[in-house]
Design a protein around this motif. Structure first.
Motif: not given
Length: 240
Positions: A1, A3-4, A79, A126, A129-130, A132-135, A137
Motif C-alpha cells: 500500500m 504511503e500517504n 481509520k 477480511k 486485512n483491512l 493491516k492496510g490501514l497500518g 500490526r
C-alpha cells in the motif's frame, strides 16, 4: 500500500511547524522521502509524524473493544482511530490483537473442511486485512480451548500484549492501552516503574476497578472512557 503524501500546508496543520520552515527542510533534504512535484513539495506522513511528537506504543485488545462496543451500541472506526492518534502523537508501535475464530453451522458447532481443519471466519479475516492496510500490526494468536472442549474457545490476546509491551518498551515514551481488562494491572505497574506515562482507553462497561484505581493513585496513569470520544471515533451505522 502506497504511503500517504501530505502537502506542506497539510503537514503544517498536522505538526504546527511553519510552512516556510518545512519548505526549507525539504529543499535541504532533511526530510526523508520528501519529493517535489511541480512547484509543490510532498512529505510522507510517516516522516511528518516524527516532528515534535511523543513516541507512543499503541496496543489494542480487539475482543475487549468489540464486546464493549456491542454492549454500548456503537463500534470504533479504526481509520478514525489511526488519525486521532497521529494528530498529536507518533505511534512507533500500532498493534491490534485478536484471534481468528472459526465458522459455525446452524447448530453452533464449528465446521471443518475436507482435511479435518476448522474453517477460519471469512469476515474476521477480511476485517484484519483491512486493519493491516490501514497500518496496524496484526497479532493473531491461535485460539485455545478450555479443558480441550472445542465448543469453549479462549482468546489469549492478553498474554501477547503483555509480552510485546515488555519487549518493545524502549521504543516509546508513552503506553496507550486500549483495554479495560484487570489482567493488565501488573503491566501498568511495570511501565510506571520505568517512569513512563500510561493512558488507558476503554468503554466504561469494560473498565475494571483495578485499572481505575491505578489512575487515581498515580500521576503517570490516566484513563479515558471511549464514550467521550464517540463523536470522533464511531463507525458510521449503516442505514436500514
Amino acid at each position: 500500500m502506497a504511503e500517504n503524501l501530505l502537502t506542506i500546508t497539510e503537514t503544517s496543520q498536522l505538526t504546527g511547524i511553519n510552512p516556510e520552515t518545512l519548505k526549507k527542510r525539504c529543499q535541504s533534504g532533511s526530510i526523508p522521502g520528501a519529493i517535489k512535484k511541480g512547484k509543490t513539495w510532498l512529505i510522507p506522513e510517516s516522516s511528518s509524524l516524527g516532528f515534535n511528537r511523543p513516541k507512543v506504543g499503541v496496543y489494542i485488545d480487539g475482543p475487549n473493544l468489540l464486546h464493549g462496543g456491542l454492549e454500548t451500541g456503537w463500534l470504533i472506526d479504526y481509520k478514525k482511530l489511526n488519525k486521532f492518534i497521529k494528530k498529536d502523537y507518533n505511534p512507533v508501535v500500532l498493534s491490534y490483537y485478536d484471534s481468528v475464530g472459526h465458522e459455525r453451522d446452524k447448530k453452533g458447532s464449528f465446521i471443518k473442511n475436507s482435511d479435518g481443519k476448522f474453517i477460519p471466519r471469512k469476515g474476521q479475516l477480511k476485517f484484519l486485512n483491512l486493519l493491516k492496510g490501514l497500518g496496524y500490526r496484526i497479532v493473531s494468536p491461535s485460539l485455545k480451548y478450555i479443558c480441550g472442549d472445542m465448543q469453549r474457545p479462549k482468546n489469549t490476546t492478553d498474554n501477547h500484549i503483555n509480552w510485546d509491551v515488555a519487549k518493545e518498551k524502549e521504543l516509546w515514551e508513552q503506553l496507550f492501552l486500549f483495554s479495560g481488562d484487570s489482567d493488565f494491572e501488573r503491566l501498568v505497574d511495570e511501565v510506571v516503574a520505568l517512569n513512563k506515562t500510561v493512558k488507558i482507553f476503554s468503554f466504561s462497561n469494560r473498565l475494571s476497578y483495578e485499572l481505575k484505581i491505578k489512575a487515581f493513585n498515580s500521576p503517570l496513569v490516566a484513563f479515558t472512557e471511549l464514550e467521550k470520544l464517540k463523536d470522533i471515533l464511531a463507525l458510521p451505522q449503516k442505514k436500514k
